[in-house]
Design a protein around this motif. Sequence first.
Motif, PDB file in Angstrom:
ATOM      1  N   LYS A  14       0.842  -1.204   0.000  1.00 19.51           N
ATOM      2  CA  LYS A  14       0.000   0.000   0.000  1.00 19.51           C
ATOM      3  C   LYS A  14       0.874   1.249   0.000  1.00 19.51           C
ATOM      4  N   LYS A  15       1.971   1.214   0.742  1.00 18.57           N
ATOM      5  CA  LYS A  15       2.895   2.349   0.750  1.00 18.57           C
ATOM      6  C   LYS A  15       3.511   2.545  -0.628  1.00 18.57           C
ATOM      7  N   LEU A  16       3.889   1.458  -1.299  1.00 15.94           N
ATOM      8  CA  LEU A  16       4.415   1.568  -2.660  1.00 15.94           C
ATOM      9  C   LEU A  16       3.378   2.227  -3.577  1.00 15.94           C
ATOM     10  N   ALA A  76      -7.614   1.462  -8.344  1.00 13.38           N
ATOM     11  CA  ALA A  76      -8.302   0.171  -8.279  1.00 13.38           C
ATOM     12  C   ALA A  76      -7.641  -0.745  -7.245  1.00 13.38           C
ATOM     13  N   ALA A  77      -6.316  -0.754  -7.224  1.00 12.45           N
ATOM     14  CA  ALA A  77      -5.593  -1.585  -6.251  1.00 12.45           C
ATOM     15  C   ALA A  77      -5.873  -1.117  -4.825  1.00 12.45           C
ATOM     16  N   LEU A  78      -5.872   0.187  -4.611  1.00 10.31           N
ATOM     17  CA  LEU A  78      -6.182   0.708  -3.270  1.00 10.31           C
ATOM     18  C   LEU A  78      -7.624   0.371  -2.883  1.00 10.31           C
ATOM     19  N   GLU A  84     -10.556  -5.543   1.134  1.00 10.33           N
ATOM     20  CA  GLU A  84      -9.873  -6.781   1.549  1.00 10.33           C
ATOM     21  C   GLU A  84      -9.913  -7.847   0.458  1.00 10.33           C
ATOM     22  N   GLU A  85      -9.798  -7.401  -0.798  1.00 16.36           N
ATOM     23  CA  GLU A  85      -9.759  -8.312  -1.938  1.00 16.36           C
ATOM     24  C   GLU A  85      -8.420  -8.233  -2.664  1.00 16.36           C
ATOM     25  N   TYR A  86      -7.485  -7.516  -2.079  1.00 11.15           N
ATOM     26  CA  TYR A  86      -6.181  -7.301  -2.710  1.00 11.15           C
ATOM     27  C   TYR A  86      -5.342  -8.576  -2.647  1.00 11.15           C
ATOM     28  N   ASP A 104       4.939  -4.933  -9.406  1.00 14.13           N
ATOM     29  CA  ASP A 104       3.787  -4.149  -9.870  1.00 14.13           C
ATOM     30  C   ASP A 104       2.672  -4.269  -8.837  1.00 14.13           C
ATOM     31  N   PRO A 105       2.680  -3.390  -7.820  1.00 11.90           N
ATOM     32  CA  PRO A 105       1.677  -3.493  -6.758  1.00 11.90           C
ATOM     33  C   PRO A 105       0.249  -3.275  -7.242  1.00 11.90           C
TER      34      PRO A 105
END
Length: 115
Positions: A14-16, A76-78, A84-86, A104-105
């Motif tokens: 998440k930080k990345l 979208a990733a965030l 909680e689907e990451y 690639d986060p």
Amino acid sequence: MTDELSKTEIAALKKLLTDRQAELKKLDDEAIEWRSTVELDQQSVGRLSRMDAMQQQEMAQAEGRRRVLDRTRIAAALGRIAQEEYGWCAECGEPIAYRRLEIDPAASLCIQCAH
């Protein structure tokens, strides 16, 4: 060892994502000048030709489009982290390898489905 990401791994990823988001915003702010209308200044000696300036403008616009795509993928990733689907493949539902997410986060597909 479980394939599920730990809270520590998710926090690091998440930080990345948020760091990259801030970097893209900064690049957008800096690129405003390059995307502006190109005007020919007949009085300036040694300035880029209009064609060179137009090429730089087009390149800046293409980079801007790539940044928009990157920001969309990051958002979208965030969103997946918040829900909680990451870390799960959007195609097959299998876990996405942590090493892939480090690179690639914003990835939403496992390596098998990405090919």
